[in-house]
Design a protein around this motif. Structure first.
Motif, PDB file in Angstrom:
ATOM      1  N   ILE A   1       0.835  -1.205   0.000  1.00  0.00           N
ATOM      2  CA  ILE A   1       0.000   0.000   0.000  1.00  0.00           C
ATOM      3  C   ILE A   1       0.870   1.256   0.000  1.00  0.00           C
ATOM      4  CG2 ILE A   1      -1.706   1.332   1.321  1.00  0.00           C
ATOM      5  CD1 ILE A   1      -2.775  -1.182  -0.161  1.00  0.00           C
ATOM      6  N   ASP A   2       1.913   1.253   0.815  1.00  0.00           N
ATOM      7  CA  ASP A   2       2.817   2.403   0.848  1.00  0.00           C
ATOM      8  C   ASP A   2       3.435   2.653  -0.522  1.00  0.00           C
ATOM      9  OD1 ASP A   2       2.345   2.957   3.505  1.00  0.00           O
ATOM     10  OD2 ASP A   2       4.136   1.907   4.230  1.00  0.00           O
ATOM     11  N   LEU A   3       3.872   1.584  -1.179  1.00  0.00           N
ATOM     12  CA  LEU A   3       4.448   1.723  -2.519  1.00  0.00           C
ATOM     13  C   LEU A   3       3.426   2.267  -3.514  1.00  0.00           C
ATOM     14  CD1 LEU A   3       6.587  -1.498  -2.997  1.00  0.00           C
ATOM     15  CD2 LEU A   3       7.399   0.858  -3.063  1.00  0.00           C
ATOM     16  N   LEU A   4       2.199   1.762  -3.438  1.00  0.00           N
ATOM     17  CA  LEU A   4       1.174   2.154  -4.400  1.00  0.00           C
ATOM     18  C   LEU A   4       0.693   3.586  -4.213  1.00  0.00           C
ATOM     19  CD1 LEU A   4      -0.871  -1.159  -4.539  1.00  0.00           C
ATOM     20  CD2 LEU A   4       0.585  -0.198  -6.337  1.00  0.00           C
ATOM     21  N   GLU A   5       0.968   4.155  -3.058  1.00  0.00           N
ATOM     22  CA  GLU A   5       0.537   5.531  -2.814  1.00  0.00           C
ATOM     23  C   GLU A   5       1.477   6.558  -3.431  1.00  0.00           C
ATOM     24  OE1 GLU A   5      -0.118   5.728   1.409  1.00  0.00           O
ATOM     25  OE2 GLU A   5      -2.182   5.056   1.177  1.00  0.00           O
ATOM     26  N   THR A   6       2.587   6.114  -3.991  1.00  0.00           N
ATOM     27  CA  THR A   6       3.470   7.043  -4.701  1.00  0.00           C
ATOM     28  C   THR A   6       2.937   7.221  -6.121  1.00  0.00           C
ATOM     29  OG1 THR A   6       4.955   5.312  -5.451  1.00  0.00           O
ATOM     30  CG2 THR A   6       5.465   6.333  -3.336  1.00  0.00           C
ATOM     31  N   ASP A   7       3.308   8.302  -6.753  1.00  0.00           N
ATOM     32  CA  ASP A   7       2.743   8.649  -8.060  1.00  0.00           C
ATOM     33  C   ASP A   7       3.242   7.790  -9.213  1.00  0.00           C
ATOM     34  OD1 ASP A   7       1.138  10.620  -7.026  1.00  0.00           O
ATOM     35  OD2 ASP A   7       2.660  12.176  -7.281  1.00  0.00           O
TER      36      ASP A   7
ATOM     37  N   VAL B   1       4.194   4.576  -9.380  1.00  0.00           N
ATOM     38  CA  VAL B   1       4.157   3.124  -9.222  1.00  0.00           C
ATOM     39  C   VAL B   1       2.962   2.531  -9.972  1.00  0.00           C
ATOM     40  CG1 VAL B   1       3.977   1.263  -7.543  1.00  0.00           C
ATOM     41  CG2 VAL B   1       5.298   3.279  -7.005  1.00  0.00           C
ATOM     42  N   VAL B   2       3.223   1.413 -10.662  1.00  0.00           N
ATOM     43  CA  VAL B   2       2.193   0.691 -11.399  1.00  0.00           C
ATOM     44  C   VAL B   2       1.836  -0.567 -10.597  1.00  0.00           C
ATOM     45  CG1 VAL B   2       1.673  -0.509 -13.553  1.00  0.00           C
ATOM     46  CG2 VAL B   2       3.061   1.572 -13.590  1.00  0.00           C
ATOM     47  N   PHE B   3       0.554  -0.846 -10.477  1.00  0.00           N
ATOM     48  CA  PHE B   3       0.065  -1.957  -9.651  1.00  0.00           C
ATOM     49  C   PHE B   3       0.717  -3.285 -10.027  1.00  0.00           C
ATOM     50  CE2 PHE B   3      -3.293  -5.193  -8.782  1.00  0.00           C
ATOM     51  CZ  PHE B   3      -3.216  -5.147  -7.403  1.00  0.00           C
ATOM     52  N   LEU B   4       0.693  -3.648 -11.301  1.00  0.00           N
ATOM     53  CA  LEU B   4       1.239  -4.942 -11.711  1.00  0.00           C
ATOM     54  C   LEU B   4       2.736  -5.035 -11.483  1.00  0.00           C
ATOM     55  CD1 LEU B   4      -0.847  -5.539 -14.949  1.00  0.00           C
ATOM     56  CD2 LEU B   4      -1.192  -6.568 -12.690  1.00  0.00           C
ATOM     57  N   GLU B   5       3.444  -3.942 -11.696  1.00  0.00           N
ATOM     58  CA  GLU B   5       4.883  -3.934 -11.430  1.00  0.00           C
ATOM     59  C   GLU B   5       5.161  -4.116  -9.938  1.00  0.00           C
ATOM     60  OE1 GLU B   5       6.373  -0.292 -13.079  1.00  0.00           O
ATOM     61  OE2 GLU B   5       5.954  -0.935 -15.135  1.00  0.00           O
ATOM     62  N   THR B   6       4.322  -3.538  -9.114  1.00  0.00           N
ATOM     63  CA  THR B   6       4.476  -3.689  -7.669  1.00  0.00           C
ATOM     64  C   THR B   6       4.255  -5.136  -7.254  1.00  0.00           C
ATOM     65  OG1 THR B   6       3.739  -1.420  -7.322  1.00  0.00           O
ATOM     66  CG2 THR B   6       3.630  -2.894  -5.423  1.00  0.00           C
ATOM     67  N   LEU B   7       3.247  -5.779  -7.827  1.00  0.00           N
ATOM     68  CA  LEU B   7       3.003  -7.187  -7.521  1.00  0.00           C
ATOM     69  C   LEU B   7       4.224  -8.034  -7.877  1.00  0.00           C
ATOM     70  CD1 LEU B   7      -0.668  -7.695  -8.786  1.00  0.00           C
ATOM     71  CD2 LEU B   7       0.115  -7.252  -6.453  1.00  0.00           C
ATOM     72  N   ASP B   8       4.777  -7.803  -9.047  1.00  0.00           N
ATOM     73  CA  ASP B   8       5.953  -8.557  -9.489  1.00  0.00           C
ATOM     74  C   ASP B   8       7.149  -8.294  -8.576  1.00  0.00           C
ATOM     75  OD1 ASP B   8       4.547  -9.700 -11.576  1.00  0.00           O
ATOM     76  OD2 ASP B   8       5.272  -8.253 -13.061  1.00  0.00           O
ATOM     77  N   LYS B   9       7.373  -7.044  -8.252  1.00  0.00           N
ATOM     78  CA  LYS B   9       8.506  -6.661  -7.410  1.00  0.00           C
ATOM     79  C   LYS B   9       8.423  -7.322  -6.035  1.00  0.00           C
ATOM     80  CE  LYS B   9      10.677  -2.604  -5.371  1.00  0.00           C
ATOM     81  NZ  LYS B   9      10.627  -1.152  -5.240  1.00  0.00           N
TER      82      LYS B   9
ATOM     83  N   ASN C   1       6.750 -10.116  -5.323  1.00  0.00           N
ATOM     84  CA  ASN C   1       6.438 -11.553  -5.447  1.00  0.00           C
ATOM     85  C   ASN C   1       5.037 -11.898  -4.942  1.00  0.00           C
ATOM     86  OD1 ASN C   1       8.941 -12.298  -6.610  1.00  0.00           O
ATOM     87  ND2 ASN C   1       9.870 -12.174  -4.584  1.00  0.00           N
ATOM     88  N   ILE C   2       4.087 -11.072  -5.320  1.00  0.00           N
ATOM     89  CA  ILE C   2       2.677 -11.288  -4.997  1.00  0.00           C
ATOM     90  C   ILE C   2       1.999 -11.774  -6.269  1.00  0.00           C
ATOM     91  CG2 ILE C   2       0.536 -10.127  -4.289  1.00  0.00           C
ATOM     92  CD1 ILE C   2       2.339  -8.127  -2.757  1.00  0.00           C
ATOM     93  N   TYR C   3       0.999 -12.637  -6.124  1.00  0.00           N
ATOM     94  CA  TYR C   3       0.305 -13.178  -7.302  1.00  0.00           C
ATOM     95  C   TYR C   3      -0.115 -12.074  -8.261  1.00  0.00           C
ATOM     96  CZ  TYR C   3      -0.345 -17.570  -4.683  1.00  0.00           C
ATOM     97  OH  TYR C   3      -0.164 -18.720  -3.975  1.00  0.00           O
ATOM     98  N   ASN C   4       0.300 -12.215  -9.511  1.00  0.00           N
ATOM     99  CA  ASN C   4      -0.051 -11.286 -10.567  1.00  0.00           C
ATOM    100  C   ASN C   4      -1.095 -11.972 -11.456  1.00  0.00           C
ATOM    101  OD1 ASN C   4      -0.119  -9.912 -13.088  1.00  0.00           O
ATOM    102  ND2 ASN C   4       1.949  -9.158 -12.802  1.00  0.00           N
ATOM    103  N   PRO C   5      -2.269 -11.370 -11.630  1.00  0.00           N
ATOM    104  CA  PRO C   5      -3.335 -12.025 -12.398  1.00  0.00           C
ATOM    105  C   PRO C   5      -3.019 -12.223 -13.875  1.00  0.00           C
ATOM    106  CG  PRO C   5      -3.966  -9.790 -11.818  1.00  0.00           C
ATOM    107  CD  PRO C   5      -2.681 -10.068 -11.111  1.00  0.00           C
ATOM    108  N   PHE C   6      -1.957 -11.625 -14.374  1.00  0.00           N
ATOM    109  CA  PHE C   6      -1.607 -11.764 -15.778  1.00  0.00           C
ATOM    110  C   PHE C   6      -0.402 -12.670 -16.012  1.00  0.00           C
ATOM    111  CE2 PHE C   6      -3.940  -7.774 -15.509  1.00  0.00           C
ATOM    112  CZ  PHE C   6      -4.936  -8.029 -16.437  1.00  0.00           C
ATOM    113  N   LYS C   7      -0.007 -13.412 -14.975  1.00  0.00           N
ATOM    114  CA  LYS C   7       1.138 -14.317 -15.094  1.00  0.00           C
ATOM    115  C   LYS C   7       0.678 -15.773 -14.959  1.00  0.00           C
ATOM    116  CE  LYS C   7       4.398 -11.151 -15.062  1.00  0.00           C
ATOM    117  NZ  LYS C   7       5.800 -11.075 -15.104  1.00  0.00           N
ATOM    118  N   GLU C   8       1.154 -16.600 -15.862  1.00  0.00           N
ATOM    119  CA  GLU C   8       0.774 -18.010 -15.872  1.00  0.00           C
ATOM    120  C   GLU C   8       1.145 -18.709 -14.561  1.00  0.00           C
ATOM    121  OE1 GLU C   8       1.433 -22.043 -18.550  1.00  0.00           O
ATOM    122  OE2 GLU C   8       2.714 -20.313 -18.894  1.00  0.00           O
TER     123      GLU C   8
END
Length: 83
Positions: free
Chosen positions: A45-51, A53-61, A63-70
């Protein structure tokens, strides 16, 4: 009624499904170590509150489940098989 809403706002409704996938990650992690999952969520949440930051990139960074990754669905499938 629902046809008008879904057709006119189709991207809005897919966001529910896409946010569910990372939520499953936190649920699963929280079952194993609640404090760790909570801290990781708050960090996200702290990361996403910066201007910039992209949601999917944050998930990847983080290591949280990304809905667009197999691999997300492979992981979820292996978990479901043991329930």
């Amino acid at each position: 009624y629902w046809k008008l809403v879904v057709v006119e706002n189709s991207c809005y409704y897919i966001s529910y499904a896409m946010s569910l996938i990372p939520s499953l990650y936190f649920y699963i992690e929280g079952q194993e170590d609640f404090d760790s999952a909570k801290n990781k969520y708050l960090e996200m949440i702290d990361l996403l509150e910066t201007d910039d930051v992209v949601f999917l990139e944050t998930l990847d960074k983080m290591n949280i489940y990304n809905p667009f990754k197999e691999e997300t669905y492979i992981s979820l499938n292996s978990l479901i098989q043991y329930i």
